[in-house]
Design an enzyme around this catalytic site. Structure first.
Site, short mmCIF file in Angstrom:
data_model
loop_
_atom_site.label_atom_id
_atom_site.label_comp_id
_atom_site.label_asym_id
_atom_site.label_seq_id
_atom_site.Cartn_x
_atom_site.Cartn_y
_atom_site.Cartn_z
N GLU A 1 40.47 -1.10 13.10
CA GLU A 1 39.69 -0.10 13.85
C GLU A 1 40.65 0.91 14.46
OE1 GLU A 1 36.54 0.53 13.13
OE2 GLU A 1 35.91 -1.43 13.84
N ASP B 1 42.58 4.21 10.71
CA ASP B 1 42.49 5.10 9.54
C ASP B 1 43.16 6.45 9.77
OD1 ASP B 1 40.39 5.98 11.20
OD2 ASP B 1 38.88 6.04 9.60
N SER C 1 27.56 4.22 10.68
CA SER C 1 27.94 5.41 9.91
C SER C 1 26.81 6.05 9.13
CB SER C 1 29.09 5.07 8.95
OG SER C 1 30.20 4.73 9.70
N SER C 2 25.73 6.32 9.82
CA SER C 2 24.64 7.02 9.14
C SER C 2 25.07 8.44 8.77
CB SER C 2 23.41 7.06 10.03
OG SER C 2 23.71 7.59 11.29
N SER C 3 25.96 9.03 9.56
CA SER C 3 26.36 10.41 9.22
C SER C 3 27.25 10.44 7.97
CB SER C 3 27.04 11.09 10.40
OG SER C 3 28.14 10.34 10.86
N ASP D 1 34.85 5.62 6.92
CA ASP D 1 33.39 5.52 6.76
C ASP D 1 32.94 6.13 5.44
OD1 ASP D 1 33.75 4.68 9.33
OD2 ASP D 1 32.84 6.45 10.27
C1 GLA Z 1 34.62 6.10 13.45
C2 GLA Z 1 35.34 7.06 12.52
C3 GLA Z 1 36.26 6.31 11.55
C4 GLA Z 1 37.18 5.34 12.28
C5 GLA Z 1 36.38 4.50 13.27
C6 GLA Z 1 37.27 3.66 14.13
O1 GLA Z 1 33.73 5.30 12.74
O2 GLA Z 1 34.43 7.83 11.80
O3 GLA Z 1 37.01 7.23 10.78
O4 GLA Z 1 38.22 6.00 12.90
O5 GLA Z 1 35.56 5.28 14.12
O6 GLA Z 1 37.96 2.75 13.35
#
Ligand code: GLA
Length: 386
Positions: free
Chosen positions: A34, A37, A126-128, A172
């Site tokens: 987490e 990325d 991550s709906s977006s 995501d």
């Molecule tokens: C959000 C971002 C991802 C990632 C996470 C944390 O989901 O869109 O790119 O950085 O937070 O891991």
């Protein structure tokens, strides 16, 4: 969802007079990795069986229409106009993706689109990203552009930066595009090399508890974390010039740079460096079938996100506290960007129902909020829905 799909198809044909192409784009979970990325590090996400469904067909004019069925809102525009962010948040994901296609040299003609989704909004699933990836795939198929899926993920990320103002990493969008049924994907966010691992959690099941809150500092704090990491890298570079991002730094580099760093920046960097190590450890544990170890590592991540990275909140901490106290719960953590959304937990299969009942009850007793529970399955990434 499949029944609704037929219903929406019918509505589409009635409204626009032609059969739509239907694209499904999934949300994602993340086992571990987490906030790594955007530090060029490692993540271990998977696409899930909750998804966005997009229905699209050419309009044969220069006008395009977007219809958000869940929100009962629509938006009309001309794709040839200069595209800039607008007030309706959801519209920006579409405009941002078209903008990316145009930058890549593709001519996007008019189209009509409807979409619906069973990914809960604001839950950190991550709906977006699913919207961006699904729409990218829809354009690619509708206009026969053959954009590959890794490219689509990058376009989705760039769209989010430019039109939603969140400097997100690639996780995501990559998971939504590239996910594989019953597998988690270990992604190197620098090289974009990836490797699938069977999502076999033996006697344990993955369960998500939704805190049902989304604090609105999430986006601004996200961008702040990102710049604190960059600040840390600049200091570490005085000690070790080969460090281009936190992915390259060791705890030893960090210890040597500590005295030159603000305390808060130190803690952000420490968390990220440790988290990259944990991703490798989880992959090893999965390969050995040592799920208890995976559980321990998830708890370590939660502590890091709570105390060092400071992206958790009272609701997420409460969910983890209550769940960890139950027999059969072997690990869990807040998932995604933070400040709300879901926790991801590993729970012994034969105790899942007990743990769910207890967590739901206690969470309501303590905070007066209902939790939602998702027992997700791991599904394929974006594609045509048949
Ligand atoms: C959000 C971002 C991802 C990632 C996470 C944390 O989901 O869109 O790119 O950085 O937070 O891991």
């Amino acid at each position: 969802m499949s029944q609704d799909i037929e219903e929406v198809k019918r509505i589409f044909i009635e409204r626009f007079g032609s059969e739509p192409l239907v694209i499904r784009a999934p949300g994602r979970i993340n086992i571990i990795g987490e906030h790594t990325d955007y530090n060029d590090g490692f993540v271990l996400p998977a696409a899930i069986d909750l998804a966005v469904y997009l229905f699209i067909q050419k309009s044969d004019t220069d006008r395009s229409k977007l219809m958000a069925l869940n929100l009962d809102e629509s938006y009309s525009f001309c794709t040839q106009d200069a595209l800039v962010p607008v007030k309706q948040d959801w519209v920006n994901f579409f405009l941002g993706v078209i903008d990316q296609f145009q930058i890549a040299g593709h001519n996007i003609e008019g189209f009509n689109l409807m979409f619906t989704s069973d990914i809960p909004i604001g839950s950190g699933l991550s709906s977006s990203a699913a919207l961006e990836c699904g729409f990218g795939q829809a354009l690619s198929e509708l206009f026969d552009l053959q954009v590959d899926k890794v490219e689509l993920a990058k376009m989705g990320q760039a769209a989010e930066h430019k039109f939603a103002g969140v400097k997100c990493g690639i996780m995501d969008q990559f998971a939504s595009c590239m996910g594989r049924q019953d597998h988690v994907v270990k992604l190197d966010c620098r090289s974009l090399e990836y490797e699938f691992y069977p999502a076999d959690f033996k006697d344990y099941e993955l369960v998500l508890f939704d805190s049902n809150v989304k604090h609105n500092l999430a986006d601004s704090q996200y961008n702040i974390r990102r710049s604190q990491c960059e600040e840390g890298v600049k200091v570490i570079q005085f000690i070790n010039s080969s460090v281009a991002s936190l992915r390259d730094a060791t705890l030893d580099d960090l210890a040597r740079a500590q005295s030159e760093m603000e305390e808060v920046v130190y803690r952000r960097c420490k968390y990220v460096i440790e988290e990259n190590i944990r991703v490798q450890a989880v992959c090893k544990a999965l390969q050995c079938g040592n799920i208890e170890e995976v559980g321990n590592l998830l708890l370590e991540t939660h502590k890091g996100l709570r105390d060092d990275y400071e992206v958790s909140c009272k609701e997420l901490d409460t969910l983890i506290e209550i769940a960890s106290a139950r027999d059969g719960h072997i690990g869990g953590r807040m998932m995604g960007g933070g400040f709300g959304g879901c926790t991801i937990n590993l729970i012994e299969k034969r105790k899942v129902n007990d743990v769910i009942t207890e967590v739901t009850k206690r969470y309501h007793e303590i905070l007066g909020i209902e939790t939602k529970v998702y027992r997700v399955a791991i599904a394929n990434g974006v594609g045509r829905y048949n």
